[in-house]
Scaffold this motif. Sequence first.
Motif, PDB file in Angstrom:
ATOM      1  N   MET A   1       0.678  -1.411   0.181  1.00 24.20           N
ATOM      2  CA  MET A   1      -0.009  -0.033   0.074  1.00 24.20           C
ATOM      3  C   MET A   1       0.846   1.319  -0.040  1.00 24.20           C
ATOM      4  SD  MET A   1      -1.410  -2.493   0.549  1.00 24.20           S
ATOM      5  CE  MET A   1      -3.025  -3.568   1.027  1.00 24.20           C
ATOM      6  N   ASP A   2       0.309   2.281  -0.673  1.00 21.86           N
ATOM      7  CA  ASP A   2       1.112   3.548  -0.916  1.00 21.86           C
ATOM      8  C   ASP A   2       1.351   4.235   0.458  1.00 21.86           C
ATOM      9  OD1 ASP A   2      -1.618   3.902  -1.486  1.00 21.86           O
ATOM     10  OD2 ASP A   2      -0.844   6.212  -1.836  1.00 21.86           O
ATOM     11  N   GLY A   3       0.236   4.040   1.400  1.00 22.71           N
ATOM     12  CA  GLY A   3       0.411   4.671   2.718  1.00 22.71           C
ATOM     13  C   GLY A   3       1.468   4.194   3.253  1.00 22.71           C
ATOM     14  N   PHE A  26       5.437  23.007   4.765  1.00 15.23           N
ATOM     15  CA  PHE A  26       4.615  21.537   4.549  1.00 15.23           C
ATOM     16  C   PHE A  26       3.545  21.494   4.528  1.00 15.23           C
ATOM     17  CE2 PHE A  26       9.283  20.148   6.126  1.00 15.23           C
ATOM     18  CZ  PHE A  26       9.547  19.789   5.064  1.00 15.23           C
ATOM     19  N   LYS A  27       2.576  20.964   4.052  1.00 20.00           N
ATOM     20  CA  LYS A  27       1.115  20.655   3.776  1.00 20.00           C
ATOM     21  C   LYS A  27       0.806  19.586   4.777  1.00 20.00           C
ATOM     22  CE  LYS A  27       0.995  24.324   1.264  1.00 20.00           C
ATOM     23  NZ  LYS A  27       0.675  25.752   1.735  1.00 20.00           N
ATOM     24  N   GLY A  28      -0.440  19.590   5.478  1.00 19.02           N
ATOM     25  CA  GLY A  28      -0.620  18.578   6.406  1.00 19.02           C
ATOM     26  C   GLY A  28      -1.779  17.620   5.769  1.00 19.02           C
ATOM     27  N   LEU A  29      -2.392  18.170   4.617  1.00 20.49           N
ATOM     28  CA  LEU A  29      -3.216  17.142   4.007  1.00 20.49           C
ATOM     29  C   LEU A  29      -2.867  15.961   3.446  1.00 20.49           C
ATOM     30  CD1 LEU A  29      -6.235  16.950   2.736  1.00 20.49           C
ATOM     31  CD2 LEU A  29      -5.368  18.079   0.786  1.00 20.49           C
ATOM     32  N   PRO A  30      -1.550  15.753   2.867  1.00 19.14           N
ATOM     33  CA  PRO A  30      -1.243  14.533   2.417  1.00 19.14           C
ATOM     34  C   PRO A  30      -1.169  13.550   3.855  1.00 19.14           C
ATOM     35  CG  PRO A  30       0.259  16.155   1.353  1.00 19.14           C
ATOM     36  CD  PRO A  30      -0.696  16.813   2.401  1.00 19.14           C
ATOM     37  N   TYR A  31      -0.502  14.101   4.844  1.00 21.37           N
ATOM     38  CA  TYR A  31      -0.442  13.153   6.149  1.00 21.37           C
ATOM     39  C   TYR A  31      -1.851  12.645   6.494  1.00 21.37           C
ATOM     40  CZ  TYR A  31       3.964  15.227   5.666  1.00 21.37           C
ATOM     41  OH  TYR A  31       5.159  15.578   4.928  1.00 21.37           O
ATOM     42  N   THR A  34      -3.026  10.097   4.156  1.00 17.54           N
ATOM     43  CA  THR A  34      -2.282   8.686   4.215  1.00 17.54           C
ATOM     44  C   THR A  34      -2.765   8.123   5.468  1.00 17.54           C
ATOM     45  OG1 THR A  34      -0.439   9.649   3.159  1.00 17.54           O
ATOM     46  CG2 THR A  34      -0.126   7.688   4.570  1.00 17.54           C
ATOM     47  N   LEU A  35      -3.063   8.853   6.513  1.00 17.87           N
ATOM     48  CA  LEU A  35      -3.391   8.146   7.920  1.00 17.87           C
ATOM     49  C   LEU A  35      -5.017   7.485   7.567  1.00 17.87           C
ATOM     50  CD1 LEU A  35      -3.539   7.758  10.892  1.00 17.87           C
ATOM     51  CD2 LEU A  35      -4.555   9.965  11.535  1.00 17.87           C
ATOM     52  N   LEU A  36      -5.869   8.305   6.933  1.00 16.19           N
ATOM     53  CA  LEU A  36      -7.121   7.532   6.507  1.00 16.19           C
ATOM     54  C   LEU A  36      -6.961   6.281   5.654  1.00 16.19           C
ATOM     55  CD1 LEU A  36     -10.480   7.775   6.502  1.00 16.19           C
ATOM     56  CD2 LEU A  36     -10.067   9.292   4.354  1.00 16.19           C
ATOM     57  N   SER A  37      -6.060   6.258   4.823  1.00 19.08           N
ATOM     58  CA  SER A  37      -5.864   5.207   3.868  1.00 19.08           C
ATOM     59  C   SER A  37      -5.324   3.879   4.810  1.00 19.08           C
ATOM     60  CB  SER A  37      -4.654   5.739   2.834  1.00 19.08           C
ATOM     61  OG  SER A  37      -4.333   4.418   1.822  1.00 19.08           O
ATOM     62  N   THR A  38      -4.141   4.169   5.568  1.00 16.29           N
ATOM     63  CA  THR A  38      -3.880   3.139   6.565  1.00 16.29           C
ATOM     64  C   THR A  38      -4.779   2.745   7.197  1.00 16.29           C
ATOM     65  OG1 THR A  38      -2.723   4.794   7.758  1.00 16.29           O
ATOM     66  CG2 THR A  38      -1.179   3.742   6.308  1.00 16.29           C
ATOM     67  N   CYS A  39      -5.634   3.548   7.884  1.00 14.95           N
ATOM     68  CA  CYS A  39      -6.698   3.003   8.881  1.00 14.95           C
ATOM     69  C   CYS A  39      -7.666   2.137   8.047  1.00 14.95           C
ATOM     70  CB  CYS A  39      -7.508   4.303   9.161  1.00 14.95           C
ATOM     71  SG  CYS A  39      -6.275   5.107  10.498  1.00 14.95           S
ATOM     72  N   LEU A  40      -7.931   2.429   6.898  1.00 13.72           N
ATOM     73  CA  LEU A  40      -9.014   1.761   5.894  1.00 13.72           C
ATOM     74  C   LEU A  40      -8.300   0.468   5.704  1.00 13.72           C
ATOM     75  CD1 LEU A  40     -10.461   4.418   3.765  1.00 13.72           C
ATOM     76  CD2 LEU A  40     -11.834   3.057   5.548  1.00 13.72           C
ATOM     77  N   TRP A  41      -7.299   0.415   5.123  1.00 15.54           N
ATOM     78  CA  TRP A  41      -6.700  -0.667   4.771  1.00 15.54           C
ATOM     79  C   TRP A  41      -6.488  -1.795   5.772  1.00 15.54           C
ATOM     80  CZ3 TRP A  41      -6.278  -3.010   0.510  1.00 15.54           C
ATOM     81  CH2 TRP A  41      -6.287  -2.123  -0.954  1.00 15.54           C
TER      82      TRP A  41
END
Length: 266
Positions: A1-3, A26-31, A34-41
Amino acid sequence: MDGVDFTCKACGTFKKVVKKRSTENFKGLPYVCTLLSTCLWTFYGLLKPDGLLIATVNGAGAALEAIYVTLFIIFAPKDAKVKMIKLVTILNVGLFGAVIVVALFAIHGSVRLTMIGFMCAGLTLGMYGSPMAAMRMVIVTKSVDYMPFFLSFFLFLNGAVWTAYAILVKDYFVGVPNAIGFVMGSAQLAIYTIYRSRRSTTKTSHEKEVEEGSAHLVKGLEMQLHHENEAAADKGRILDKGRSLPKTSVSRQLSFQKIVKSLSLT
């Protein structure tokens, strides 16, 4: 997974953040995404009968991302901090919580796993597509400064590993997005190689021009210094010649004055 891949690469970023005690630009949106993606996976891996590897790997990634998001909130400026808290509340608490509630209480059987799988695959495709802007920037500017090598390399490696895993376990939700990520990572490495070589060639020719210009400048300065030394030497010879001329003695001057005086009287 890319996260998980993104989580590992974010370590260097947050070392700088903690060291400087500032998130800078730095922008906070990517993090948050990524947190949402890893939680869903992780949730997908828990629902899947043989998804222990998916759950453990992404669970570790989710824990690290939670730490990164917390550090970002701590060291971000006031405005960015408020926006970050809102994003975390909407995406990681609200959306993720809603997905869990709907999946556990409203959907049953294989449909539940299919729904979560489609969500995970879609989010992964979106995150794999984000480096497209960097690829476009490299092509437009003909510079690889906007696309770090390790970012492209780990994108390629991450896609390859998870694609191989998906083929072994026959999981299309894992395989399809990561196969696309593998292709995109390969394209990024190819673009990096092409424009890296062009950059090296351009840099070499530029260095030659600089060296030639420096040589001409040094030569011109040497010639100017030589002319100045010659002029100073000529001036010194003239002064020395003037000093070496015989001076009229005082007695000869007095006798000359007497002659002029006697002639004037006459």
